[in-house]
Scaffold this motif. Structure first.
Motif, PDB file in Angstrom:
ATOM      1  N   GLN A 101      39.159  42.428  47.027  1.00 55.71           N
ATOM      2  CA  GLN A 101      38.394  43.928  47.220  1.00 55.71           C
ATOM      3  C   GLN A 101      38.822  44.854  45.682  1.00 55.71           C
ATOM      4  N   HIS A 102      40.031  44.689  45.268  1.00 62.19           N
ATOM      5  CA  HIS A 102      40.493  45.267  44.439  1.00 62.19           C
ATOM      6  C   HIS A 102      41.153  44.327  43.870  1.00 62.19           C
ATOM      7  N   LEU A 103      40.431  44.146  41.895  1.00 57.18           N
ATOM      8  CA  LEU A 103      41.686  43.624  41.089  1.00 57.18           C
ATOM      9  C   LEU A 103      41.474  44.024  39.791  1.00 57.18           C
ATOM     10  N   ALA A 104      42.601  43.771  39.801  1.00 59.76           N
ATOM     11  CA  ALA A 104      42.640  44.375  38.141  1.00 59.76           C
ATOM     12  C   ALA A 104      43.657  43.009  37.476  1.00 59.76           C
ATOM     13  N   LEU A 105      43.042  43.710  36.097  1.00 55.86           N
ATOM     14  CA  LEU A 105      42.741  41.761  35.156  1.00 55.86           C
ATOM     15  C   LEU A 105      43.774  42.960  33.857  1.00 55.86           C
ATOM     16  N   CYS A 106      44.945  42.476  33.570  1.00 55.89           N
ATOM     17  CA  CYS A 106      45.794  43.472  32.454  1.00 55.89           C
ATOM     18  C   CYS A 106      46.109  42.765  31.223  1.00 55.89           C
ATOM     19  N   PHE A 107      45.554  42.340  30.489  1.00 55.30           N
ATOM     20  CA  PHE A 107      45.720  41.729  29.070  1.00 55.30           C
ATOM     21  C   PHE A 107      46.278  42.685  27.992  1.00 55.30           C
ATOM     22  N   GLU A 108      47.226  43.658  28.291  1.00 49.96           N
ATOM     23  CA  GLU A 108      47.596  44.837  26.787  1.00 49.96           C
ATOM     24  C   GLU A 108      48.476  45.490  27.036  1.00 49.96           C
ATOM     25  N   LEU A 130      32.838  37.082  42.516  1.00 55.58           N
ATOM     26  CA  LEU A 130      33.109  38.051  43.189  1.00 55.58           C
ATOM     27  C   LEU A 130      31.630  38.869  43.638  1.00 55.58           C
ATOM     28  N   CYS A 131      31.633  39.766  45.016  1.00 54.75           N
ATOM     29  CA  CYS A 131      30.343  40.559  44.691  1.00 54.75           C
ATOM     30  C   CYS A 131      31.300  41.633  45.677  1.00 54.75           C
ATOM     31  N   ASN A 132      31.867  42.053  46.563  1.00 52.84           N
ATOM     32  CA  ASN A 132      32.520  42.793  47.174  1.00 52.84           C
ATOM     33  C   ASN A 132      33.876  43.730  47.181  1.00 52.84           C
ATOM     34  N   LEU A 133      33.545  43.897  45.417  1.00 50.36           N
ATOM     35  CA  LEU A 133      35.179  44.520  44.789  1.00 50.36           C
ATOM     36  C   LEU A 133      34.812  45.588  45.346  1.00 50.36           C
ATOM     37  N   ARG A 134      35.571  46.826  45.005  1.00 48.61           N
ATOM     38  CA  ARG A 134      35.452  48.628  45.097  1.00 48.61           C
ATOM     39  C   ARG A 134      36.255  48.790  44.216  1.00 48.61           C
ATOM     40  N   SER A 135      37.192  48.141  43.943  1.00 46.05           N
ATOM     41  CA  SER A 135      37.604  48.429  42.433  1.00 46.05           C
ATOM     42  C   SER A 135      37.810  47.362  41.340  1.00 46.05           C
ATOM     43  N   LEU A 136      37.770  48.047  40.015  1.00 43.04           N
ATOM     44  CA  LEU A 136      37.945  46.239  39.029  1.00 43.04           C
ATOM     45  C   LEU A 136      38.375  47.005  37.707  1.00 43.04           C
ATOM     46  N   THR A 137      39.988  46.593  37.740  1.00 43.00           N
ATOM     47  CA  THR A 137      40.759  47.542  36.294  1.00 43.00           C
ATOM     48  C   THR A 137      40.450  46.085  35.754  1.00 43.00           C
ATOM     49  N   LEU A 138      40.228  46.753  33.641  1.00 40.25           N
ATOM     50  CA  LEU A 138      40.165  45.835  32.860  1.00 40.25           C
ATOM     51  C   LEU A 138      40.870  45.777  31.722  1.00 40.25           C
ATOM     52  N   SER A 177      43.414  34.595  51.809  1.00 41.62           N
ATOM     53  CA  SER A 177      44.103  36.298  52.052  1.00 41.62           C
ATOM     54  C   SER A 177      44.372  36.875  51.072  1.00 41.62           C
ATOM     55  N   LEU A 178      44.570  37.572  50.521  1.00 41.54           N
ATOM     56  CA  LEU A 178      44.736  38.378  49.128  1.00 41.54           C
ATOM     57  C   LEU A 178      42.954  39.640  49.561  1.00 41.54           C
ATOM     58  N   ILE A 179      43.123  40.651  49.268  1.00 39.62           N
ATOM     59  CA  ILE A 179      42.295  41.786  48.738  1.00 39.62           C
ATOM     60  C   ILE A 179      42.677  42.693  47.890  1.00 39.62           C
ATOM     61  N   ASP A 180      43.539  42.180  47.783  1.00 40.21           N
ATOM     62  CA  ASP A 180      44.423  43.039  46.455  1.00 40.21           C
ATOM     63  C   ASP A 180      45.108  42.534  44.966  1.00 40.21           C
ATOM     64  N   LEU A 181      44.511  42.003  44.144  1.00 41.41           N
ATOM     65  CA  LEU A 181      45.263  41.468  43.545  1.00 41.41           C
ATOM     66  C   LEU A 181      45.136  41.872  41.666  1.00 41.41           C
ATOM     67  N   ARG A 182      46.571  41.736  41.004  1.00 43.95           N
ATOM     68  CA  ARG A 182      46.446  41.814  39.991  1.00 43.95           C
ATOM     69  C   ARG A 182      47.331  41.170  39.278  1.00 43.95           C
ATOM     70  N   PHE A 183      46.709  40.890  37.892  1.00 43.19           N
ATOM     71  CA  PHE A 183      47.054  39.874  36.688  1.00 43.19           C
ATOM     72  C   PHE A 183      47.376  40.187  35.838  1.00 43.19           C
ATOM     73  N   MET A 184      48.399  40.033  35.394  1.00 47.90           N
ATOM     74  CA  MET A 184      48.700  40.372  34.273  1.00 47.90           C
ATOM     75  C   MET A 184      49.520  39.422  33.351  1.00 47.90           C
ATOM     76  N   LEU A 208      48.448  41.458  46.065  1.00 46.07           N
ATOM     77  CA  LEU A 208      49.903  40.349  45.178  1.00 46.07           C
ATOM     78  C   LEU A 208      49.588  41.010  43.501  1.00 46.07           C
ATOM     79  N   HIS A 209      50.800  41.361  42.886  1.00 47.50           N
ATOM     80  CA  HIS A 209      51.191  41.888  41.183  1.00 47.50           C
ATOM     81  C   HIS A 209      51.363  41.137  41.417  1.00 47.50           C
ATOM     82  N   LEU A 210      50.785  39.701  40.683  1.00 47.34           N
ATOM     83  CA  LEU A 210      51.226  38.927  39.485  1.00 47.34           C
ATOM     84  C   LEU A 210      51.115  38.921  38.016  1.00 47.34           C
ATOM     85  N   GLY A 211      52.526  38.613  37.716  1.00 46.84           N
ATOM     86  CA  GLY A 211      53.043  38.815  35.919  1.00 46.84           C
ATOM     87  C   GLY A 211      53.633  37.238  35.696  1.00 46.84           C
ATOM     88  N   VAL A 212      52.910  36.729  34.557  1.00 48.20           N
ATOM     89  CA  VAL A 212      53.203  35.753  33.946  1.00 48.20           C
ATOM     90  C   VAL A 212      53.709  35.926  32.726  1.00 48.20           C
TER      91      VAL A 212
END
Length: 391
Positions: A180-187, A227-235, A152-159, A46-50
């Motif tokens: 497993q994949h988390l991206a927190l995009c605040f720019e 969170l302890c099983n991340l394979r990718s992290l984007t901040l 159920s999520l394994i991949d999340l991007r929050f903008m 899920l890629h969620l942008g608010v």
């Protein structure tokens, strides 16, 4: 009488649902209890942008070519009926961080499930509320979405604009080890509102207690939880401190991809620890590492440090071409990251491109290297001239 979907095996049904666009998937989940459970299980990426405006959400999702479900949510004000006219409700103080979300209130469905805000472009919110209220409302949406789909999520991007404590708690409580994949995009440099200055997106965000909630720091018995099983992290433009980032990276030992942009946490204390140069003491300064050869970033394959001014190289005038051993001073932690396949210092103004290129040729030998380039500073933006005669 059973319909055709009820006769399908669950595995086949999930394969079909994974190809549906998000609005169709949510509509399918509202038809029955079984279909509701299936549509929740199918929400894996899920890629969620608010955002407050439709154009901001549209720009945020440009170039996002992936199999994830993309969910733009437009914050909407509450409206009450007053003399047969819609007026904005002011039943709660908008200037405090604890203000409730201006999105429509949730209502229970017939099956008792909470109704989420519509994941489609809606009416723009005007006038703009204070920044703290906007951030709180954005994290309200995140928490409500994760309450339903987080497990159920394994991949999340929050903008959004920033992370709040209740948003961080939702990430830990509803996603946890499965993510497993988390991206927190605040720019978001394209966002222009009355509450933001023209240089707001150029500076790293201030440190926040929300990141301590994300790593469960300070909670007895849960200091290494979350969170302890991340394979990718984007901040991107994250207000995480160097110490908090060290904890987050260390408790995710399977981390392969780390991308940090406009983060004040990228300091010598963090990168030296990541490359094993500061391995005598742990992050609390109390215990030594069990293995003296341990390098926390030894498994990293992709490391991008972009628009980060906290790290630097030597002045080129202080290094002669014959001093190959001095080329990576300031970046000598890189040579200990033996698994690196991609390294980026894009827009890092305090790192010299020529020295990085030569250090990679002589020492690092990383296959994919992105050299630093100049990016606009606050003074550069102030000096931009605009021709008023242009149409």
């Amino acid at each position: 009488m059973a319909n055709g979907f009820d006769l399908l095996p669950v595995e086949v049904l999930l394969m079909i649902l994974s190809e549906l666009p998000l609005p169709s998937l949510i509509a399918f989940g509202a038809t029955s209890r079984r279909n509701f459970a299936c549509h929740v299980l199918c929400m894996r990426r899920l890629h969620l942008g608010v955002f407050q405006k439709r154009i901001h959400a549209t720009l945020a999702f440009l170039g996002k070519n992936s199999k994830a479900h993309c969910a733009p949510v437009i914050l909407q004000p509450r409206y009450t009926r007053n003399n047969n006219k819609e007026t904005e409700s002011n039943d709660s103080p908008p200037s405090t961080p604890t203000t409730r979300s201006p999105s429509p209130p949730t209502t229970p469905t017939k099956r008792g499930h909470e109704r989420l805000p519509p994941m489609s472009p809606g009416r723009d919110l005007l006038p703009c509320p204070p920044l703290e209220s906007t951030i709180h409302a954005q994290n309200d949406v995140l928490a409500r979405v994760l309450r339903r789909y987080g497990r159920s999520l394994i991949d999340l991007r929050f903008m959004a604009y920033d992370l709040a404590v209740h948003g961080a708690n939702a990430l830990v409580n509803f996603c946890g080890p499965k993510l497993q994949h988390l991206a927190l995009c605040f720019e978001h440099p394209y966002v222009r509102t009355d509450t933001l200055t023209h240089t707001y997106w150029l500076r790293p965000a201030p440190t926040s207690a929300a990141w301590s909630a994300l790593i469960r720091a300070g909670i007895p018995g849960k200091s290494m939880g979350g969170l302890c099983n991340l394979r990718s992290l984007t901040l991107e433009r994250a207000g995480i401190s160097a110490w908090q980032l060290r904890i987050l990276v260390r408790q995710n030992r399977s981390l392969k991809v780390l991308k940090l942009r406009t983060c004040g946490a990228v300091q010598p204390s963090f990168v030296n620890w990541l490359g094993g140069l500061d391995r005598a003491m742990d992050e609390r300064g109390e215990k030594r590492f069990d293995d003296i050869d341990t390098v926390p970033g030894r498994n990293l394959e992709v490391l991008w440090l972009e628009n980060c001014d906290g790290i630097s190289t030597l002045d080129p005038r202080d290094v002669t071409m014959s001093e190959d051993g001095m080329l990576d001073i300031g970046l000598n932690w890189v040579k200990n990251l033996k698994s690196l396949r991609s390294l980026s210092f894009y827009q890092c103004r305090n790192i010299d491109s020529a020295l990085v290129a030569r250090a990679n040729e002589k020492i690092w030998r990383i296959p994919h290297l992105i050299l630093p380039q100049h990016s606009p500073t606050e003074s550069d933006i102030d000096q931009i001239e605009v021709d008023d005669d242009m149409d």
